[in-house]
Design an enzyme around this catalytic site. Sequence first.
Site, PDB file in Angstrom:
ATOM      1  N   CYS A 137      57.927  -7.489   9.562  1.00  9.01           N
ATOM      2  CA  CYS A 137      57.275  -6.771   9.956  1.00  9.01           C
ATOM      3  C   CYS A 137      55.877  -6.210   9.856  1.00  9.01           C
ATOM      4  O   CYS A 137      55.470  -5.400  10.996  1.00  9.01           O
ATOM      5  CB  CYS A 137      58.194  -5.668   8.519  1.00  9.01           C
TER       6      CYS A 137
ATOM      7  N   GLU B  74      60.659  -0.519   2.621  1.00 13.26           N
ATOM      8  CA  GLU B  74      59.887  -1.324   3.128  1.00 13.26           C
ATOM      9  C   GLU B  74      59.781  -1.171   4.758  1.00 13.26           C
ATOM     10  O   GLU B  74      60.829  -2.275   4.388  1.00 13.26           O
ATOM     11  CB  GLU B  74      59.277  -2.330   2.245  1.00 13.26           C
TER      12      GLU B  74
END
Length: 486
Positions: free
Chosen positions: A292, A258
């Site tokens: 993110c 991720e």
Amino acid sequence: MAVIGEGWPDRAEWAGRIFSAGWRESDGGTRPVIEPATGDTLADVGIASPTDVARAGVRAAAAAGEWAAAAPSDRVAVLLRASGVLRDRSDTFREWIVRESAGVPAKGDYEIAAALAQLAHAVGLASLPRGEVLAPQTPGGTSLAWRVPLGVVGVINPWNAPLLFAVRALAPALALGNTVLLKPDPLTPVSGGVLVARLFEDAGLPDGVLHVLPGGADTGQAVAADPHVAMIAFTGSTAAGRAVARVAGEGLKRVLLELGGKNSLVVLEDADVEAAALAGAVSTFGYQGQACVAAGRHLVHTDLVEAYTDALVRHALAMRVGDPREEGVGIGPVISVGQATRVERIVDESVAAGARVLTGGRREGLFYPPTVLDRVDRAMPAYTEEIFGPVAPVLPFRSEAEAVEIANDTAYGLAAAVHSGSVPRATAVAGQLRTGMVHINDVCAKDAANAPFGGMGVSGNGSRIGGTASLEQFTQWRWMTAPGPS
């Protein structure tokens, strides 16, 4: 030394140690934990050497069989007790998150609530159907397929949501019968490591099932390479993810990545400007943009761009910058000198190339104010790079097709948001975006325990974590047949 978290967990027990079948001295020495807002030393933690990791791998592998064979109700009981400990000790978790990761208290509350949601969802995973009865190849025969634990899972955790991201991988991995090596980031080894170890220790997790091994890149490399580790769950930058994947690939391990994002918030000409600007401010300035899923581009129709930018600047100016412990502070420091220097470089180089700073744009130490840029073109770092700071580049567009083209003009593909007065119209635009997640009339930065979280392109490797995707990630198929009567 600034003493925090007195009482629980007992500092005399964990300071300078790692957690591996109990609290142990490490071969890797110790490292201070520095508070970004003040520069104070909060604690000293043990750093796991590659030798420490190797020992932990052996212990985790030895514990894996018994933990996998435990009744699902026994594993669920541990998760439920962990939820109770987290609720009871929430003040300590919040204080460490604020002091160690420089998030405001609301960020700490968010992490705690999200971690509790992850634990609750993992409870359900433990009892999901895991098998299929297949058509046998011989009359009267048996053909069964079912999911079994992987064995030892390595979790390499970032600093920006240390508690949440640790629990997001730990809870399903443990619920499904795996043992875990957890490597928290060296910037947040307490909120992402020590407290997590104590949480599960108090919940009655058997010895050897969880090992917490703080350290830097060499520790992470050792976890990824350890022969006992069957899977690596990594959250962090794309560059670091590539390095982890290379090491894990040598051992043919499963890898869940991720990674980063260059996420667009798209504002069509029929959008509610004030609502869109508020979502944009939260998406870029929340936790100093260090996520993110933060909005890295604000794409606004030319008819609205002036009103939107004015509103975004108002939100930026209303956010007080300072020590996150102080009342009314909305923006704390970025996590490190390296991160502050990176944000400063991206803005300065973009301004030198012609971008205009409408507010912010100058740091003081680790404190970087909410910054709005316009006149951004596609050659500038503010357009091309993941900033990971509280900087909002605003770019105008004239048509939906142009907005989609700009949003997709990146190797990343993590998240996006589309704002419009028409949900069907926004949904149609969203369907053209090359992202793993997209949200209508909302922020870019969202997550849910029951949702498959992950990205496309260099934002990940196609893997997902969360929801039933966790069942797929943390188990593997086993097939068994038996012949029918002869």
